[in-house]
Structure formats: C-alpha cells, structure tokens
Design a protein around this motif. Structure first.
Motif, PDB file in Angstrom:
ATOM      1  N   PRO A 116       0.816  -1.218   0.000  1.00  0.00           N
ATOM      2  CA  PRO A 116       0.000   0.000   0.000  1.00  0.00           C
ATOM      3  C   PRO A 116       0.849   1.266   0.000  1.00  0.00           C
ATOM      4  CG  PRO A 116      -0.208  -1.160   2.079  1.00  0.00           C
ATOM      5  CD  PRO A 116       0.570  -2.051   1.192  1.00  0.00           C
ATOM      6  N   SER A 117       2.048   1.164   0.533  1.00  0.00           N
ATOM      7  CA  SER A 117       2.844   2.397   0.602  1.00  0.00           C
ATOM      8  C   SER A 117       3.216   2.861  -0.802  1.00  0.00           C
ATOM      9  CB  SER A 117       4.093   2.177   1.449  1.00  0.00           C
ATOM     10  OG  SER A 117       4.951   1.292   0.795  1.00  0.00           O
ATOM     11  N   SER A 118       3.400   1.897  -1.721  1.00  0.00           N
ATOM     12  CA  SER A 118       3.725   2.287  -3.088  1.00  0.00           C
ATOM     13  C   SER A 118       2.536   2.990  -3.733  1.00  0.00           C
ATOM     14  CB  SER A 118       4.105   1.080  -3.920  1.00  0.00           C
ATOM     15  OG  SER A 118       5.094   0.354  -3.252  1.00  0.00           O
ATOM     16  N   ALA A 119       1.343   2.538  -3.394  1.00  0.00           N
ATOM     17  CA  ALA A 119       0.157   3.186  -3.941  1.00  0.00           C
ATOM     18  C   ALA A 119       0.020   4.592  -3.367  1.00  0.00           C
ATOM     19  CB  ALA A 119      -1.076   2.366  -3.620  1.00  0.00           C
ATOM     20  N   LEU A 120       0.428   4.719  -2.123  1.00  0.00           N
ATOM     21  CA  LEU A 120       0.340   6.043  -1.495  1.00  0.00           C
ATOM     22  C   LEU A 120       1.322   7.032  -2.097  1.00  0.00           C
ATOM     23  CD1 LEU A 120      -0.148   5.564   2.329  1.00  0.00           C
ATOM     24  CD2 LEU A 120      -1.657   6.685   0.722  1.00  0.00           C
ATOM     25  N   LEU A 121       2.394   6.487  -2.677  1.00  0.00           N
ATOM     26  CA  LEU A 121       3.391   7.376  -3.282  1.00  0.00           C
ATOM     27  C   LEU A 121       2.722   8.305  -4.285  1.00  0.00           C
ATOM     28  CD1 LEU A 121       6.419   5.049  -3.982  1.00  0.00           C
ATOM     29  CD2 LEU A 121       6.104   6.678  -2.143  1.00  0.00           C
ATOM     30  N   GLU A 122       1.818   7.740  -5.073  1.00  0.00           N
ATOM     31  CA  GLU A 122       1.154   8.560  -6.091  1.00  0.00           C
ATOM     32  C   GLU A 122       0.219   9.569  -5.443  1.00  0.00           C
ATOM     33  OE1 GLU A 122      -1.216   6.397  -8.866  1.00  0.00           O
ATOM     34  OE2 GLU A 122      -1.737   8.211  -9.965  1.00  0.00           O
ATOM     35  N   VAL A 123      -0.455   9.116  -4.402  1.00  0.00           N
ATOM     36  CA  VAL A 123      -1.415  10.004  -3.732  1.00  0.00           C
ATOM     37  C   VAL A 123      -0.701  11.209  -3.136  1.00  0.00           C
ATOM     38  CG1 VAL A 123      -3.068  10.137  -1.864  1.00  0.00           C
ATOM     39  CG2 VAL A 123      -2.914   8.070  -3.224  1.00  0.00           C
ATOM     40  N   LEU A 124       0.459  10.960  -2.577  1.00  0.00           N
ATOM     41  CA  LEU A 124       1.112  12.015  -1.805  1.00  0.00           C
ATOM     42  C   LEU A 124       2.138  12.812  -2.606  1.00  0.00           C
ATOM     43  CD1 LEU A 124       1.551  10.238   1.622  1.00  0.00           C
ATOM     44  CD2 LEU A 124      -0.223  11.780   0.877  1.00  0.00           C
ATOM     45  N   ASP A 125       2.221  12.567  -3.902  1.00  0.00           N
ATOM     46  CA  ASP A 125       3.168  13.344  -4.690  1.00  0.00           C
ATOM     47  C   ASP A 125       2.422  14.460  -5.425  1.00  0.00           C
ATOM     48  OD1 ASP A 125       5.001  14.398  -6.370  1.00  0.00           O
ATOM     49  OD2 ASP A 125       5.889  12.478  -6.928  1.00  0.00           O
ATOM     50  N   PRO A 126       2.698  15.702  -5.071  1.00  0.00           N
ATOM     51  CA  PRO A 126       1.948  16.809  -5.690  1.00  0.00           C
ATOM     52  C   PRO A 126       2.152  16.869  -7.204  1.00  0.00           C
ATOM     53  CG  PRO A 126       3.500  17.610  -4.025  1.00  0.00           C
ATOM     54  CD  PRO A 126       3.696  16.150  -4.119  1.00  0.00           C
ATOM     55  N   GLU A 127       3.236  16.255  -7.673  1.00  0.00           N
ATOM     56  CA  GLU A 127       3.472  16.291  -9.126  1.00  0.00           C
ATOM     57  C   GLU A 127       2.654  15.235  -9.860  1.00  0.00           C
ATOM     58  OE1 GLU A 127       5.276  18.664 -10.450  1.00  0.00           O
ATOM     59  OE2 GLU A 127       5.565  19.387  -8.401  1.00  0.00           O
ATOM     60  N   GLN A 128       2.136  14.275  -9.098  1.00  0.00           N
ATOM     61  CA  GLN A 128       1.402  13.183  -9.744  1.00  0.00           C
ATOM     62  C   GLN A 128      -0.058  13.129  -9.353  1.00  0.00           C
ATOM     63  OE1 GLN A 128       3.186   9.310  -9.199  1.00  0.00           O
ATOM     64  NE2 GLN A 128       5.196  10.203  -9.165  1.00  0.00           N
ATOM     65  N   ASN A 129      -0.371  13.643  -8.176  1.00  0.00           N
ATOM     66  CA  ASN A 129      -1.699  13.313  -7.664  1.00  0.00           C
ATOM     67  C   ASN A 129      -2.831  14.101  -8.308  1.00  0.00           C
ATOM     68  OD1 ASN A 129      -1.643  15.756  -6.381  1.00  0.00           O
ATOM     69  ND2 ASN A 129      -1.548  14.933  -4.313  1.00  0.00           N
TER      70      ASN A 129
END
Lengths: 795, 129
Positions: free
Chosen positions: A456-469
């Motif tokens: 799940p932490s890898s999925a959160l990477l996208e959520v928490l990256d302002p450049e991607q989310n």
C-alpha cells in the motif's frame, strides 16, 4: 457470310440504299445531326427523338436520298437555348448513321431509329442553315490482330462482367459484350455504361488506336469497379448495423412485453433518476463521457442481471464524487490563530506552519495542498490537531486509519471486473468529504502493512506526490481524479517505520512529548472541562488545584501525551460524582491529598529515589515512544575468570555497547586507577532492569562506562546525575536522539545534572526554559570529562 | 431533360448492338415442334424467292437474303418501318433433324421450312472388326 459475297456481286448507286449498311461507303459530304448530351458510338443503334425544325428537315432530306447522316455531339451551350447549334460547338469526330425506321407522331416529333455504322471526322462545315452540312472522311476501325489486343479485350470483358454483376446490369448486356468481335465495339459498349461525362465519352470516340481506347476504357471500368466495391462494402456495413439495431429493438420490445405479462413493471424509473442526477452533476469531460457510455450500457441490461447492479453502482460512484465541488477556504489569519490556540496548547511549530500556509494561500489562489506528516508519541494530539486545522481553514475533514492496511487495493480500489469491487479508501473518503479540497488525514502511516498481497505504501506514493496526484486514477473508476487541492496530513509514531520514498514526499513536523507545565496547562484548559462535562459536574462545584494536577501527572502517569492524565482526571471526577450523589458534599476542591484518596496508591515513584544505591549503579536516559525514561545500569562482580555476562533483554547494539565500555575501561585501567588484576580473577555481570522490557541502542554507552568504572573502582556514582551518549573505544562521546524526552524524564525524576554529548547541545535549546530550570547540563566530548564529575566526593 | 433522354434511349437499346452472328436486321421467325417435325416460319414478304438462301445443318438453320427497296422518285418519307437490305440469321435448333429430308416453300409471304426430327432411342452397340 454468303450474303456478304452477294453484295459485292451487285454494286450500284441505287443499290446502295438496299445494301448492307455495314458496308456502306462514306460519302464525301454529309448533313450533320447535332447530338445533345451524349455520344452515339459506332455499332450502336437506337431511336432518336427529333423535334428541332432544322434537324427534322435534315432527316426528311436524308430519307429521300441515301438515309445517311453524320451524328456529332456538341458541347453544352451556356445561356439561352439557341435555334441552331453554332458550328464551333460541334466536336469534329462523330459517327455516320443509317436510318432504319421513322415514325412521326401528331405533335410532329420524329422517332428515328438510327444505327451508327462508321466513325467519321468532319473536315469542314460547308453549310449552316437550315442544318449543318460538312465534308467528312471515314476513320478506320480496323484492327490488326495481336496478342496484346486479345489480352486487353479479355481483360476488359472480365472486368466488365464483374462490374455488371455489381451494378446489376441486364445479363443481355454482358452477353453482348462477350459476343462482340470488334474491339472498338466492345470498348464503346463498355464505355457507354459508365455514366461518364460527355467530354470523357467523346474522348473514347476520338481514340484512333484500339489499344489506346481499350486501355482507357479498362481503366475507367476498373475505377468504377473499385468505387463500387467500396460503396458496396459501406452499404453492407450500414445494412448490418441497421439489421442489428432493428433486431435489438425488436427483442427489446418483446422483452418489454414479456415483462409486462410477468408484472415486473418498468425499471426505467430507476434510470430516469440516474439521468436526472447525471444532468445535475458537474463532471469533467472524461467522467461525463464514461458515465454516458455506461448509461447506454445500463439501459440495455435487464435489471435482474447482476451486471445491472455493477454498472449502476459504478455510475452512482462517479456521480457522487465531488469532481468540481470545492469549499471556500477561510483565510483569516487572526481567526485561525485564535482557533488553533483555543484547541491546542503549545505546539508552536505546527501552528506556525499552518499560518504560513494560510498566508501563502492568500497570496496565491491555486496553491497545491501541502502534505504534512506529524510525527510524535501517542496522545500528544496529532489527530485532534488535524481536526482543528480543518476547522481553522474551514475545510471538510476526513480521516482514514492506515494501521494494518496491507493491500494496495485498499488505497486504489479493485478493478471493476471483480464482483463487489469498490473504489479505494481515498476515493471513498473524498465522497464522504463532499468536496475536492478537504483536509485528508491519513493516520498511522507508519503502521502500513506490506506483504505478498501488495504494497500500500507504493500506492500512497502517487497520492502524496503533488506532481502526480492531480491525475490519481483509482482502479475502480479508471478516470483520473485531481487530488492536488487536497491538504494531506499524515501521522506517525515512529518516523523510522515510514518507507523512505514516502517519507521523502512529506514535510515532517515532529511533535515531542509535553512537558509537565504544558500538561498542567492542557489539563486546566481542556481535559478537566471535558471530564467535568462528561460527568455532569460544573466548574463551580469542582475546582482543581495546580498541585493536585501536578500530583496526578507525577504519581499516576508516565507518558509523553495526556491520555492517561485525562483518564485519571476522569477517575477523580467519578469519585467526586459518587460523593455528591451520596450526599457527602456539594462542592469540592481537589487538592494533592484528595488526589491520593480518589486514585489510590501512587503508581509511579520518582525513579532514582526508589533505588538501593551503591557502587556499580549508574543512571542512563532512554527514549521510548511514550516519552523518556531513566535507565539504570547495574553492574556486579564476583570470583571467576574474567567473563562478562549481560542480561536484561538487551539487543545486539546494546550488548556491543557494553563490551565496548568494558574494553575501554580495561585499556584505560591505569589512567582510571583500576587494579587490572581484577579482570582475570573476577567475572562481571551487567544487568539493565526492568528485565522484561527489550532494550536496544547505543545511547547507554556512557552510563555503562560509568557503572563499570564505579564497580571496579568502588566509588559510588552521584544519585542526582543522569547521562546519555554513545562511546567509542577511544573514549569519544557521540551524539544520540530523543534528547528532549530524555531531559524531561530526568527533570521528572529530580535529577540535578545531566551529561549530554556536546553535539546534542542544539537539542537542548528547544526545551522550554521553565523545564530546564534547576537542572544543569554538561556537554561532553570525551568520557573522561564525565568520569571526572560523576562520582560521590569522598569526604 | 433532352440530354438525358438521348442517353436513356441509348441505354435501353443495348440489344441492337450487332454481334458477329447476326446481321443488322432479321426477319421475324416462329418455330414449332410436332411429334415428327420441326416447323419454322420466316416472314419474308417483299423478298424475291431467288434471293433467299436456306442452309440446314444438323443443329443449325441459317437463312439469309436481301430485301430491296422498290421505291424511287419520291420527295418525302413519312413513315419507314420495314427493314431493308441484307439479312442473315442463324437459328439454333432444339432437336436433331434429318437434313436430307428438309423441305421448304413460300406461301403468302411466309417461308415455311419443315424438318423431320431424328430421335435416337436406346444405345447402339458398335462391333469391333
């Protein structure tokens, strides 16, 4: 065949009329019949309608002579219809026609059956009225037999046959083409079926060589064939499409009828509702297209099918999400400060960060939401701080706990292929939040699970990256949702447990333990009122003395936060409530004494005070998630062979630290004035209570050295001194973490002097002066500096 | 309108295109079959009997001839429906005929051709010598 021979036997001027028209010689002069809009190809014969006066004259004159006319097409005349076709509009190549039959009807229109027998060229027009007369010459249509010509004829025939089939031309036509011998005739007949323009047809007529003509006609036929094939293909497709739709419509009508018979009623109400909802919803283009497509699908699925529910749920999810709904942020800094101060005591660092964000947000409207991470021990108010920030900024608040989440599908959802699939927690919470810019709290991010089912932490990477989310795509929705306006706040107890890449994306704000004074303030401002309210008591009836609160904090709690404090205050309130109900008193002032009455025996004594003191004991400082504690190092020696025993559930690092401490002492025995014979004759035991709690880390190194030195030299260590720091074999003192908590623990235990590594001096600056009062700090670089000061002076 | 009319007529008259087996015009022909004969009538009015040539083969009847226009010295033609000139038509026969016993006569402008039908029955055994 034999008849042809006969003609030659009987030649003659008069005979010519009766002779085979095919064999007629072309006279030098012919009257010219203009043809409007079409070309009369040699070999053809068909009736002409002649109504023009000049032309009628021409026919009449020809009939009494040799029945021959020149038939030449003319270019279209623009403008007014003229009586006589101007000579320059006539083409020069035409045909010579032989009149077979003629009929004149009542209106004076001549029906003239003519066959074109020769190809001619008009050399010169010699007369213009009442009709054109011109000098003509015959153009040969003889061909020399060659393989090339034969092949071309064959090719044209085949192509034409195909075309005739596609165009559904009469079979007769194909048969004629097959039976014709003269290549010119074949080409002319084929060419006349293509519906070409006058100019193009005239061009056919003008080719003198059969091969050229065949080439051109074949080309045109092939072109037409290709066009036909393509258009046929298109027609076929259209037809199939229509057939399918009609079939579907028919079946649907039937289904409706069956439903009606069964009394299942119309499910369209449901669909209408959805449609209304769809019209109301403000959706981005992509989502709108998806919903429309899915609606179409839904309409075709019977409501009893499981697919129906799947499809419906999907549409509802999309419609329910706040794609374009934002709440308006409150940007009043003064008010924000008030709310934050009212809700939480202290926590200056965080309040400052929030106010800074609000200030920047005032200047720049489209600011990305910040992604903060509150790290601190339990009970210090991380979660409630999130709520109060949301309130400050007038944002909606949603919170999910990530503790124990171990499947990435919880974050990103399941694909719609799975039955019962749903969007992930992020999208679910946004629906709950009802706006696309809520404050989103991800609690316990350090307790994310991670196993074979996903990370799940890898999925959160996208959520928490302002450049991607801004294009976060949930597996279920498969349409990107813009998370960039969401303000994310995560909380964690241990920063080490947060996966590196995730930690990197967040702005870490550490919340350390509360000091005693802070706890007193928090109790007075929040906890007591809350507990009084919970127990239906009022501040008039019950008042707490500061000393009483301090007593609760010191004797009944040992924590970084204020949860146990609150619980104990609740205990006191319960006791008071009991007394009031039983009529003992009506109001009460809580003093230190009554605290003991309500809460029973003291749970925690000041740690150092409880000890049997003597050589071999030293006070270390340790950091735990619930705050700092004193860590006592006990050392004892006995007869033996110089072995070292370590107990107290020590981790590898701590064991090594003990060994290093001993090695340092042995190697510096002389300097420390220790009899080095002891090392060979006695065993040494180091124990760190409490034995049941696992301990690890290098920070007890200094305390180990002090305890062992004390043991071996027989000097006692001062009881009111505590120390922390890692050591090297050379005796250097290295910095450690958790200094604030450790110092708080020392203060709580009435320690007067604290030894810290000199490189930890900066950490002490963060500690409020009120706490540091009465404690002196020694910042050391080498262990010898500690050893100089820690022992009880022999007096 | 006029322009399309011409094209239309052209399109409708494909059959008039001369193929190599026929001449430009052909007299009307009737053909009948009785038990024993095949009877063919050809309308040959205005054609001198000596100008008509009939050739019977086993499965084909070829008739050719020439009709001459006898009019001369006129100054206007109002109607013209009779075809003139050489004609030749090959008429395929549906059954085999006995070529030797074919008879023909001209009666009231009709050419009548009678052809006995040859019907083979069963198989004929051929003996090798």
């Amino acid at each position: 065949m034999s008849s042809e021979e006969k003609i030659q036997e009987t030649p003659g001027a008069k005979e010519q009329i009766a002779a085979d028209p095919e064999k007629l010689a072309v006279p030098e002069v012919l009257s010219i019949l203009p043809l409007q809009g079409f070309v009369f190809f040699p070999g053809m014969g068909f009736p002409l309608q002649v109504s023009h006066k000049g032309s009628k004259n021409l026919i009449d004159d020809a009939l009494v002579k040799d029945r021959l006319v020149a038939m030449v097409a003319h270019r279209p005349m623009k403008g007014k219809q003229m009586d006589v076709v101007p000579a320059d509009h006539l083409f020069t190549i035409g045909t010579m026609g032989y009149i077979h039959k003629i009929m004149k009807d009542k209106e004076g229109v001549y029906q003239v059956l003519v066959s074109a027998v020769r190809k001619i060229r008009v050399l010169e027009i010699t007369q213009n009225t009442p009709y054109h007369v011109g000098r003509v010459e015959s153009i040969s249509m003889e061909t020399e037999e060659s393989q090339e010509l034969e092949a071309m004829v064959l090719n044209l025939r085949t192509q034409f046959k195909k075309m005739a089939e596609l165009l559904q031309l009469p079979d007769e036509l194909t048969l004629t083409i097959m039976s014709l011998q003269n290549p010119f005739h074949i080409a002319y007949l084929a060419g006349s079926q293509l519906n070409l323009s006058l100019e193009e047809e005239q061009k056919f007529l003008e080719y003198e060589k059969a091969t050229d003509l065949l080439k051109k006609v074949t080309l045109e036929v092939t072109k037409k064939l290709e066009t036909l094939e393509v258009s046929q293909e298109i027609q076929k497709n259209i037809k199939e499409d229509i057939d399918k739709k009609q079939r579907e419509f028919f079946l649907r009508q039937q289904l409706k009828a069956i439903r009606k018979e069964l009394g299942e009623g119309d499910e369209n109400v449901d669909l209408d509702d959805l449609r209304k909802k769809m019209k109301k919803a403000v959706l981005p283009k992509e989502a709108k297209a998806t919903v429309e497509k899915e609606m179409g699908r839904l309409a075709r699925i019977p409501s009893s099918s499981p697919e129906y529910t799947v499809s419906r749920t999907f549409i509802e999810w999309i419609l329910d999400l706040p794609w374009k709904i934002s709440t308006k942020d409150s940007l009043n800094l003064v008010k924000a400060r008030q709310i934050l101060d009212h809700d939480h005591y202290g926590l200056e660092k965080i309040k400052k960060r929030i106010l800074e964000f609000l200030a920047v947000r005032t200047l720049k409207a489209d600011l990305h939401g910040p992604i903060l991470c509150f790290v601190g021990p339990p009970g210090v108010g991380k979660t409630s701080l999130g709520q109060s920030i949301a309130r400050t900024m007038n944002k909606n608040f949603v919170r999910i706990s990530l503790g124990g989440v171990r499947d990435e599908a919880e974050i990103r959802g399941h694909r719609r292929t799975y039955i019962g699939s749903l969007p992930g927690r992020i999208i679910q919470s946004l629906k709950k939040a009802g706006s696309n810019n809520p404050l989103f709290m991800l609690d316990e991010i350090d307790k994310l699970g991670n196993d074979f089912r996903g990370d799940p932490s890898s999925a959160l990477l996208e959520v928490l990256d302002p450049e991607q989310n801004f294009t976060f795509a949930d597996h279920y929705l498969e349409i990107p949702f813009d998370l960039s306006k969401v303000m994310f706040i995560t909380t964690a107890n241990y920063i080490e447990n947060i996966p590196g890449p995730l930690r990197d994306r967040m702005e870490i704000i550490e919340l350390s333990s509360y000091t005693e004074d802070e706890k007193v303030m928090i109790a007075k401002r929040h906890l007591i009122n809350k507990q009084l309210e919970a127990h239906a008591l009022t501040a008039q009836k019950v008042t707490f003395r500061d000393a009483a609160i301090r007593a609760v904090i010191r004797s009944y709690t040992r924590e970084a936060g204020v949860r146990n404090l609150e619980r104990n205050l609740g205990g006191i309130c319960r006791g008071i409530a009991m007394d009031i109900v039983s009529g003992k008193f009506k109001s009460h002032v809580v003093t230190e004494k009554s605290v003991h009455k309500f809460l029973g025996p003291i749970d925690f004594y000041p740690e150092a005070a409880a000890r049997n003191w003597g050589p071999g004991l030293a006070t270390g400082l340790a950091w735990t998630p619930v705050g700092g504690v004193l860590l006592f190092i006990e050392a004892a020696k006995m007869k033996g062979k110089g072995s070292l025993t370590l107990t107290g559930t020590l981790g590898d690092v701590m064991k090594e630290s003990a060994t290093a401490a001993l090695t340092y002492i042995r190697s510096h025995a002389k300097m420390l004035k220790i009899d080095d014979k002891q090392f060979a004759q006695e065993d040494i035991h180091v124990h760190v209570p409490a034995g049941g709690t696992p301990k690890d880390g290098p920070s007890a190194g200094v305390a180990m050295v002090v305890a062992l030195t004390s043991l071996l030299s027989g000097k006692s260590v001062r009881k009111d001194i505590a120390m922390t720091g890692e050591i090297t074999l050379r005796g250097d003192v290295l910095p450690v973490g958790g200094v604030k908590e450790k110092v708080l623990a020392a203060v709580r235990a009435d320690i007067k002097e604290v030894f810290l590594p000199s490189r930890n001096e900066k950490d002490v600056l963060d500690i409020p002066a009120s706490v540091k009062k009465g404690v002196s700090f020694h910042f050391v670089q080498e262990i010898s500096e500690v050893l100089d000061k820690v022992f009880v002076k022999a007096d | 309108m006029h322009r399309h009319y011409g094209r239309m007529l052209r399109a409708l008259s494909v059959g008039r295109m001369k193929s190599s087996s026929c001449s430009l015009w052909q007299p009307p022909v009737d053909m009948y079959e009785s038990d024993s004969e095949l009877i063919v009538f050809v309308e040959v009015a205005g054609i001198a009997p000596d100008k008509i040539k009939i050739m019977a083969e086993n499965e084909m009847l070829t008739i050719s001839g020439e009709r001459k226009c006898l009019i001369s010295g006129v100054n206007h033609v109002h109607r013209l429906e009779i075809e003139y000139g050489h004609f030749a038509c090959r008429i395929p026969l549906p059954v085999s005929i006995d070529v030797d016993k074919t008879k023909s006569e001209i009666n009231n402008g009709f050419l009548l051709v009678r052809m006995p039908v040859v019907r083979h029955q069963g198989t004929v055994e051929i003996n090798l010598k």
